[in-house]
Motif scaffolding. Structure first.
Motif, short mmCIF file in Angstrom:
data_model
loop_
_atom_site.label_atom_id
_atom_site.label_comp_id
_atom_site.label_asym_id
_atom_site.label_seq_id
_atom_site.Cartn_x
_atom_site.Cartn_y
_atom_site.Cartn_z
N ALA A 57 -20.98 25.98 3.47
CA ALA A 57 -20.45 26.45 4.75
C ALA A 57 -21.57 27.02 5.62
CB ALA A 57 -19.37 27.50 4.53
N ALA A 58 -22.46 27.79 5.01
CA ALA A 58 -23.58 28.38 5.77
C ALA A 58 -24.48 27.28 6.32
CB ALA A 58 -24.37 29.33 4.87
N ARG A 62 -23.48 26.69 12.73
CA ARG A 62 -24.56 26.87 13.72
C ARG A 62 -25.09 28.29 13.68
NH1 ARG A 62 -22.89 25.02 19.37
NH2 ARG A 62 -25.00 25.71 19.78
N LEU A 63 -24.33 29.22 13.11
CA LEU A 63 -24.77 30.61 12.97
C LEU A 63 -25.43 30.86 11.62
CD1 LEU A 63 -21.63 32.37 14.49
CD2 LEU A 63 -23.83 31.92 15.60
N SER A 64 -25.46 29.85 10.75
CA SER A 64 -26.07 29.91 9.42
C SER A 64 -25.38 30.86 8.46
CB SER A 64 -27.56 30.28 9.52
OG SER A 64 -28.26 29.30 10.24
N VAL A 65 -24.11 31.17 8.72
CA VAL A 65 -23.35 32.06 7.85
C VAL A 65 -22.05 31.37 7.46
CG1 VAL A 65 -22.18 34.30 7.66
CG2 VAL A 65 -24.34 34.11 8.92
N GLY A 66 -21.72 31.44 6.17
CA GLY A 66 -20.50 30.82 5.70
C GLY A 66 -19.80 31.65 4.65
N VAL A 67 -18.50 31.40 4.53
CA VAL A 67 -17.67 32.04 3.51
C VAL A 67 -17.04 30.92 2.69
CG1 VAL A 67 -15.69 33.55 3.07
CG2 VAL A 67 -17.15 33.96 5.07
N GLY A 68 -17.03 31.10 1.38
CA GLY A 68 -16.39 30.14 0.49
C GLY A 68 -15.25 30.80 -0.26
#
Length: 113
Positions: A57-58, A62-68
């Motif tokens: 996700a990261a 485009r913000l380089s942050v993800g949650v799984g």
């Protein structure tokens, strides 16, 4: 003059990558946590465990942050520049809102309280 080409550009957002069957309540809480901090969130479905989903996700964000979020409700917050096996946060279903807030605060540069 060439015809104008329409390109689809995803707006900047945290990406929430969840396994099929991930608990709807956890997904709602993650979304609410990010919304409370004023950072948009986009959902997508993937396969794997929470850390793996968060890292993917990261990389997609485009913000380089993800949650799984995995099918059993475990979750992780990741940044694209961190090693794949070292998320910023790991937790269980009870940490959903906190995970959304932490992801948003990574984006905005606020302390991770």
């Amino acid at each position: 003059m060439s015809p104008r080409r329409e390109e689809r550009v995803e707006p900047p957002a945290i990406v929430l990558n969840h396994a099929p069957g991930a608990p709807a309540g956890v997904l709602r809480e993650v979304s609410a946590g990010a919304e409370e901090e004023g950072v948009p969130l986009r959902r997508q479905t993937g396969e794997g465990e929470a850390v793996e989903l968060a890292h993917a996700a990261a990389r997609d964000s485009r913000l380089s942050v993800g949650v799984g979020v995995s099918a059993d409700g475990t979750l992780a917050v990741h940044h694209a520049q961190l090693p794949a096996d070292h998320p910023a946060l790991e937790g269980d279903a009870a940490d959903g809102r906190r995970a959304g807030r932490v992801a948003a605060r990574v984006v905005t540069g606020l302390p991770l309280t």
